[in-house]
Design a protein around this motif. Sequence first.
Motif, PDB file in Angstrom:
ATOM      1  N   ARG A 103       0.817  -1.210   0.000  1.00 13.18           N
ATOM      2  CA  ARG A 103       0.000   0.000   0.000  1.00 13.18           C
ATOM      3  C   ARG A 103       0.856   1.268   0.000  1.00 13.18           C
ATOM      4  O   ARG A 103       0.379   2.337  -0.312  1.00 13.18           O
ATOM      5  N   TRP A 104       2.121   1.140   0.411  1.00 13.56           N
ATOM      6  CA  TRP A 104       3.024   2.279   0.497  1.00 13.56           C
ATOM      7  C   TRP A 104       3.653   2.554  -0.877  1.00 13.56           C
ATOM      8  O   TRP A 104       3.960   1.630  -1.624  1.00 13.56           O
ATOM      9  N   MET A 105       3.850   3.808  -1.155  1.00 10.58           N
ATOM     10  CA  MET A 105       4.525   4.200  -2.390  1.00 10.58           C
ATOM     11  C   MET A 105       5.557   5.275  -2.049  1.00 10.58           C
ATOM     12  O   MET A 105       5.475   5.909  -1.009  1.00 10.58           O
ATOM     13  N   VAL A 106       6.485   5.459  -2.942  1.00  9.46           N
ATOM     14  CA  VAL A 106       7.509   6.469  -2.761  1.00  9.46           C
ATOM     15  C   VAL A 106       7.659   7.236  -4.066  1.00  9.46           C
ATOM     16  O   VAL A 106       7.516   6.675  -5.148  1.00  9.46           O
ATOM     17  N   ARG A 107       7.933   8.510  -3.943  1.00  8.31           N
ATOM     18  CA  ARG A 107       8.248   9.324  -5.106  1.00  8.31           C
ATOM     19  C   ARG A 107       9.660   9.853  -4.914  1.00  8.31           C
ATOM     20  O   ARG A 107       9.898  10.719  -4.080  1.00  8.31           O
TER      21      ARG A 107
END
Length: 143
Positions: free
Chosen positions: A133-137
């Motif tokens: 569910r976690w994302m990174v930019r």
Amino acid sequence: MPHLVPGAEFSADADRLDRAQVHAWLSREAYWAIGRSRATQDAAIDGSRNYGVYRSGRQVAYARAVTDCVTFAWVCDVFVDASERGRGVGRMLVEGLTADLDTFGLKRMVLTTGDAHGLYAAVGFEVLPSPERWMVRPGGAPT
């Protein structure tokens, strides 16, 4: 209350920080911050809650938390001087930091680590329950 280490003192007083020492540690020795400029480090300190452990008036450990002091905190830049490792200073630092942040009733504290999973697990951190569910930019605008 943080783990006690004889002769060491935990503090959440940002005015006590040895900013030059913190910058030297992180920019030269911390794999995640090698080459970080002093201006960047000072700005990070100014925008965060900061913590230190001191022995005989000398800073021997540092950590900071980026937080809104209401719902969320990201714990980062945790560093213990090489001469103090293995003596409980890291645990004292992380326990003091989490005790301070716990006063806000945050929903979540997060961090990343490459090598200190046991230290963080000992103070209640767990592997993300739903990492998908976690994302990174990554830094910089998309092209």
